[in-house]
Design an enzyme around this catalytic site. Structure first.
Site, short mmCIF file in Angstrom:
data_model
loop_
_atom_site.label_atom_id
_atom_site.label_comp_id
_atom_site.label_asym_id
_atom_site.label_seq_id
_atom_site.Cartn_x
_atom_site.Cartn_y
_atom_site.Cartn_z
N SER A 186 0.82 -1.20 0.00
CA SER A 186 0.00 0.00 0.00
C SER A 186 0.85 1.25 0.00
O SER A 186 1.81 1.36 0.76
CB SER A 186 -0.92 0.00 1.23
OG SER A 186 -1.65 1.21 1.30
N ASP A 187 0.46 2.18 -0.84
CA ASP A 187 1.05 3.52 -0.77
C ASP A 187 0.58 4.17 0.53
O ASP A 187 -0.50 3.86 1.03
CB ASP A 187 0.60 4.33 -1.98
CG ASP A 187 1.18 5.73 -1.97
OD1 ASP A 187 2.37 5.88 -1.68
OD2 ASP A 187 0.42 6.68 -2.26
N LYS A 188 1.37 5.07 1.07
CA LYS A 188 0.97 5.77 2.30
C LYS A 188 0.13 6.99 2.00
O LYS A 188 -1.02 7.11 2.44
CB LYS A 188 2.21 6.20 3.11
CG LYS A 188 1.86 7.00 4.36
CD LYS A 188 3.10 7.56 5.03
CE LYS A 188 3.71 8.72 4.25
NZ LYS A 188 2.84 9.92 4.27
N THR A 189 0.70 7.90 1.22
CA THR A 189 0.06 9.19 1.00
C THR A 189 -1.23 9.05 0.19
O THR A 189 -1.22 8.59 -0.93
CB THR A 189 1.03 10.14 0.26
OG1 THR A 189 2.25 10.21 0.99
CG2 THR A 189 0.43 11.52 0.13
#
Length: 897
Positions: free
Chosen positions: A322-325
């Site tokens: 998963s990407d964070k931002t």
């Protein structure tokens, strides 16, 4: 396209007047337009031709040719019709062409200001060429990769490329080269990024495919390396069945040769019939329906499917990168804590640009604007600020740098009027933020005094201050104590901004001898639903890894809060991956596989991380919303884009789009994906068991020296019509419950596993044996071969109906399941029977199928034989449940009710 600025070095023009119109035209002809190439899309005919590349198709084609050669024209025509239907279904399924390159091209459209012949002119972005001098200002989208010649307070939002949520300050004097990470190239601006404030001038060093955006496009529009999990399993299943068919044909032919009582034509027709009976012709249609139903159900859960096979792919995933931002966080910088110089600390609730929330002090008591020191800090944050926050159209709208906006939001939470504060003081001078200064400020006039407000890095603010604000007024500054405050907050992943104030005589604009007002701790806050979603993933045996371009401390702080890693876990960074790459793939895998937090990761490295996890045997899903996520999303088994904040590139690259940007919607999609796969297993069990019963029927007949029990046309009718309604209807089965309470299927688990094999052996053996005994008994009663085949075909139709009902669950009793939970199957069972009865009375069709009406007495007798299958299946399920409860079978992904 020839856009390679690297093909020929660009010689700087000392006069800085840009290119001449003639030079620009020549370079446009040489390098091509500043746009990205569209990927070649397969045509309809090519897609149609692909549908015939299957072992099943090869066997059926041979069977059709042989049927025509032997004069069995109805059989040959029927087989060809089957092939045509399957090909049409497959063509429609694959016709959703990818448009990632088109979305990337859209990002580079528009106009830009350039110098041509020393004059500022506006040109189409596509007409910009290497060597052009481009003028940049706040709000512009950077049209190409640019080497800065000059910059004034220039800051750029590069989150779509790097994942870094904060704007990056740019400085023409910074030195970088191709080996410098993107996040550290302070003297360059990249195509597709946005100027948040300031101005700049730069020379184009790369256009089109040579830009960083273009390099990403090559990864996005290239061939997908990860085949969907369902296709992997179905392909393996296809080869298993094809091999089994060939073995069965060879064995049957051998038995007939040893018997000696069969002619060559009889043997050929018998083997054709065997092949036709075993091949699950209805599988492509049932698969398509199951996936389409899953797609519809996911849409109700805010998950849009762009590729049909992605429905099941999500349910198969064992790891989510998963990407964070913007995915786990809201992508809106928020002030979480305020630390005053005297040690008082305040917590700030709420998230994003909406001012909802409050500021609380000791024991959670709400704080108002009467707190003098806190109020002064907020005033400094509002006035040393170039951003705007307004309520428009039913929502809060912001414009400007996200750090500045966060201060405006905090002032609203304290109950302060931004417009009132700004009108009370006359602005004399604005000191914009510059990376080399690391602060910004404002000089105001209040009466006959000058008031200076400044905010910036704690180190810079402390160097400017000699006093600090307390409840007793300003006192001598305690820098060691303040430094400890800063260190403590920074170690928790916060971005720290300090604020200061100075009141002096008119004309004094010197940023020195100021009063330190305090610090704020900012963070891109987590989405509330992310906690529950991560926990559900953990319960379901799905691992989650965070892959971000953000700072390691920030990434680790969020990962610890989410429970993705422990406080002492190692955060893998881009430089660490670079170093490991020099030592080979094994070193890279050893670094990646135990880690669950990755920071300062560039696009190419994201794809490298995904590839390593896939080599480790994981089925990987990748979530994201930026261009920087697109290559990894294309690399993975399932790419998931955020619908609200996602870029067009991310959406067009993704297999699935989450329309509400809610991580928990992904979990709902996983549940539906598992339901779809379970239904596909049920369909396969139904079809293969029917095919296996036909094999046994043929073998029993040969061993007994009997003729062919059903001809090829009858077998095709049985598979496609008489039993075809049920396998499609079975795809509509709702969830049984418990899909998310078990671990995901092992990536090595075949769709044709030992549980289905056991089911096929039990059910198929019983149907084959009973059908043979009925065929043999009918012939012994003196009835003709046509009459015996007619009754055998009706028995197999009845068997198919009983078997379809029992296939609703692999473990649960039919009597424990609500009949109307799948009304389509309840309709398909009588419809299949009526279709077969109708064919008996239809002139022409009955002749082709060689069937005729039967008496009610015969039908009831055959129904009694078929009902025996219900008792066999219920007994088999009961034994499985008992074994499962003892823990001696398997941890199966289906609730046993």
């Amino acid at each position: 396209m020839n856009s390679a600025a690297s093909e020929q070095p660009i010689t700087p023009d000392p006069a800085d007047n840009g290119l001449s119109n003639q030079e620009a035209s020549e370079r446009l002809e040489k390098y091509g337009y500043n746009q990205l190439p569209a990927p070649p899309m397969p045509g309809v005919l090519e897609l149609f031709a692909r549908q015939f590349l299957s072992p099943f198709i090869y066997i059926l084609l041979i069977a059709s040719v042989v049927s025509f050669a032997l004069g069995q024209h109805p059989s040959g025509v029927f087989i060809l019709i089957v092939l045509l239907i399957n090909a049409l279904i497959g063509t429609v399924q694959e016709f959703s062409a990818q448009k990632a390159a088109a979305a990337l091209k859209q990002m580079m459209k528009g106009t830009a200001h350039v110098l041509r012949d020393g004059q500022i002119v506006t040109v189409e972005v596509e007409e910009i060429v290497p060597g052009d001098v481009v003028l940049l200002s706040s709000g512009d989208k950077v049209p190409a990769d640019i080497q800065l010649l000059s910059a004034s307070s220039l800051a750029v939002d590069e989150s779509m490329l790097t994942g870094e949520s904060l704007a990056v300050a740019k400085n023409a004097g910074a030195a970088s080269d191709d080996s410098t990470p993107l996040t550290e190239r302070g003297d360059q601006c990249f195509a597709g990024s946005i100027i948040t404030h300031g101005r700049g001038r730069g020379r184009v060093i790369a256009t089109a495919s040579d830009t960083q955006l273009g390099k990403i496009a090559q990864g996005v529009t290239g061939k997908t390396s990860a085949e969907p999990p369902l296709m992997i399993r179905i392909r393996k299943f296809t080869y298993q069945v094809a091999f089994g068919i060939l073995v069965a044909i060879a064995a049957l032919a051998g038995l007939m040769i040893l018997d000696g009582g069969y002619s060559v034509e009889d043997m050929v027709l018998m083997t054709i019939g065997l092949a036709v009976s075993v091949i699950p012709e209805g599988l492509p249609a049932a698969l398509t329906v199951a996936l389409a139903i899953g797609m519809t159900r996911m849409a109700k859960r805010n998950v849009i499917i762009r590729k049909l096979v992605a429905v099941e792919a999500l349910g198969s995933c064992t790891l989510i990168c998963s990407d964070k931002t913007g995915t786990l966080t809201v992508n809106e910088l928020t002030i979480r804590k305020v630390m005053l110089p005297d040690g008082r600390q305040f917590d700030v609730t709420g998230e994003g640009v909406a001012p909802g929330g409050e500021i609380t002090g000791h024991a959670g008591a709400q704080v108002g604007p009467d707190q003098d020191t806190l109020r002064e800090l907020c005033i400094a944050g509002v006035l040393a600020n170039e951003s705007h926050l307004d309520y428009s159209g039913g929502e809060w709208v912001s414009q400007g740098d996200i750090v500045d906006i966060a201060f405006l939001v905090m002032a609203k939470k304290l109950g302060m009027s931004i417009s009132d504060l700004r009108t009370r003081q006359e602005q004399v001078a604005l000191i914009p933020y510059e990376s080399e200064k690391a602060y910004s400020g404002v000089v105001n006039r209040v009466g006959d005094q000058t008031v200076i407000y400044a905010k910036g890095s704690p180190e810079k603010m402390l160097a400017m201050c000699n006093r600090m604000a307390t409840t007793d007024g300003s006192t001598e500054i305690d820098k060691p104590a303040l430094e400890n405050q800063f260190t403590g907050l920074a170690s928790r992943g916060y971005r720290i901004i300090a604020l200061a104030k100075k009141t002096s005589s008119p004309g004094d604009h010197e940023m020195a001898d100021m009063v330190f007002l305090g610090m704020v701790a900012m963070i891109d806050p987590l989405r509330h639903e992310a906690f529950d979603a991560i926990e559900k993933c953990r319960t379901g045996g799905i691992e989650v890894a965070m892959v971000t371009g953000d700072h390691p401390a920030t990434a680790k702080s969020i990962a610890v809060e989410l429970g993705l890693c422990d406080a002492d876990a190692t955060v893998v960074t881009g430089p660490m991956l670079d170093e490991a790459s020099t030592r080979g793939q094994e070193a890279v895998d050893q670094l990646i596989r135990p880690a669950r937090v990755f920071a300062r990761i560039e696009p190419a490295r994201k794809a490298q991380i995904v590839d390593s996890f896939m080599r480790d045997g994981h089925f990987v899903a990748v979530t994201g919303d930026g261009v920087n996520d697109a290559p990894a999303m294309r690399q993975a088994h399932a790419g998931i884009a955020m619908g609200k904040r996602g870029t067009d590139v991310a959406k067009e690259t993704a297999d699935l789009i989450v329309t509400d940007d809610n991580f928990s919607s992904i979990v709902a999609g996983i549940e539906q994906g598992r339901v779809v796969y379970n239904n596909i297993r049920k369909v396969i069990g139904l079809l293969v068991a029917t095919g296996f019963s036909a094999i046994l029927l043929f073998f029993f007949c040969v061993l007994a020296g009997l003729p062919m029990p059903m001809i090829a046309v009858q077998l095709l009718w049985l598979n496609l019509v008489a039993n075809g309604f049920q396998d499609v209807a079975l795809a509509f089965e709702p969830k049984e419950g418990g899909e998310l309470s078990v671990k995901p299927r092992s990536p090595q688990e075949p769709v044709f596993d030992k549980h289905i094999i056991q089911h096929v052996l039990v059910v198929g053996s019983w149907m084959g044996l009973v059908a043979f005994l009925n065929f043999q008994w009918t012939l012994e009663q003196g009835q003709s071969i046509e009459e015996a085949r007619n009754l055998t075909l009706m028995l197999m139709v009845l068997f198919g109906n009983i078997h379809a009902l029992n296939s609703r669950s692999e473990l649960r009793s039919l009597f424990s399941m609500p009949l109307l939970s799948n009304p389509f199957l309840m309709l398909a069972v009588p419809l299949a029977q009526l279709a077969h009865i109708g064919a008996m009375y239809t002139p022409g069709l009955s002749d082709v199928l060689q069937i005729q009406p039967i008496s009610m007495e015969e039908w009831l007798q055959l129904l009694a034989f078929a009902m025996s299958l219900l008792a066999v299946e219920e007994l088999h399920k009961m034994l499985i449940r008992r074994q499962s409860q003892k823990g001696s079978l398997i941890d199966h992904p289906i609730s046993i009710g």
